[in-house]
Design a protein around this motif. Sequence first.
Motif, PDB file in Angstrom:
ATOM      1  N   GLY A  91       0.804  -1.208   0.000  1.00 29.08           N
ATOM      2  CA  GLY A  91       0.000   0.000   0.000  1.00 29.08           C
ATOM      3  C   GLY A  91       0.836   1.255   0.000  1.00 29.08           C
ATOM      4  O   GLY A  91       2.060   1.215   0.122  1.00 29.08           O
TER       5      GLY A  91
ATOM      6  N   ASN B  26      -4.157   3.690  -0.096  1.00 31.00           N
ATOM      7  CA  ASN B  26      -4.488   2.573  -0.978  1.00 31.00           C
ATOM      8  C   ASN B  26      -3.829   1.320  -0.431  1.00 31.00           C
ATOM      9  O   ASN B  26      -2.616   1.312  -0.196  1.00 31.00           O
TER      10      ASN B  26
ATOM     11  N   ALA C 143      -3.683  -3.021  -0.967  1.00 33.05           N
ATOM     12  CA  ALA C 143      -4.021  -4.223  -1.727  1.00 33.05           C
ATOM     13  C   ALA C 143      -3.566  -5.427  -0.916  1.00 33.05           C
ATOM     14  O   ALA C 143      -2.384  -5.561  -0.599  1.00 33.05           O
TER      15      ALA C 143
ATOM     16  N   ASP D 121      -3.332  -9.570  -0.531  1.00 31.26           N
ATOM     17  CA  ASP D 121      -3.308 -10.812  -1.297  1.00 31.26           C
ATOM     18  C   ASP D 121      -4.151 -11.846  -0.557  1.00 31.26           C
ATOM     19  O   ASP D 121      -3.729 -12.408   0.450  1.00 31.26           O
TER      20      ASP D 121
ATOM     21  N   HIS E  22      -7.209 -10.371  -4.840  1.00 33.61           N
ATOM     22  CA  HIS E  22      -6.939  -9.170  -4.042  1.00 33.61           C
ATOM     23  C   HIS E  22      -8.186  -8.627  -3.349  1.00 33.61           C
ATOM     24  O   HIS E  22      -9.283  -8.649  -3.898  1.00 33.61           O
TER      25      HIS E  22
ATOM     26  N   SER F 158      -9.068  -4.932  -1.680  1.00 38.97           N
ATOM     27  CA  SER F 158      -8.457  -3.602  -1.719  1.00 38.97           C
ATOM     28  C   SER F 158      -9.280  -2.566  -0.965  1.00 38.97           C
ATOM     29  O   SER F 158     -10.482  -2.738  -0.746  1.00 38.97           O
TER      30      SER F 158
ATOM     31  N   SER G  72      -9.393   1.852  -1.044  1.00 42.63           N
ATOM     32  CA  SER G  72      -8.905   3.125  -1.580  1.00 42.63           C
ATOM     33  C   SER G  72      -9.754   4.247  -1.018  1.00 42.63           C
ATOM     34  O   SER G  72     -10.981   4.158  -0.994  1.00 42.63           O
TER      35      SER G  72
END
Length: 192
Positions: free
Chosen positions: A56, A71, A73, A75, A103, A105, A107
């Motif tokens: 991120g 942001n 992400a 896994d 993913h 995520s 944001s």
Amino acid sequence: MKNLLLSASMTLMVMPGISYADSYRIDSESGNSFISFKLREDGHRWVVGRFNQFEGDLQWDATQPENTELNIAIDSTTADTNSQKRDKTLRGKNVFDSSNFPHISFSTSDYQMINDESGRISGTVTLHGVSKDVSFPVQQTGIGFTSNGHPLLDFQGMTVLHLRDFGIHYQAGNVSDEIMLEMNLEGVWQSS
């Protein structure tokens, strides 16, 4: 999203050594950052796990905190509860479906500062290919500096997401609809 409990903390404040419009990389390799989750299994016990890989970045402008950008992400193939059987279920097609949706995520879309140690951040969580808007309070957890004097920003967060809101309807007795995500992240200064 109803019943959202996301409490994340960020060191988003003006402090010595931090200039305006700084960029930070979320440090997922040093062991100072982690993203964990908690869910009910068999309707009564809490299972705690973590995502072993994520990345991120954070953009922070002390003069205009409303322009903050975070942001992350995650896994989903690295979901780890210390049980291979349970991990296979979580990563499988009935829950995270990691082979098709590797993913998870987050944001940001907005940040509102409440005081020097807290604020409210809004953004979008994408899980299982479905995106939902979220908003949550944030608070300061700590500040520091690297050995070469660059600033570190520490923050943490916690939320309860309803899996059905993301198209996950697995209710076979072992996994509940709710999953609590907790982020404890350290941002390492990259540039101004």
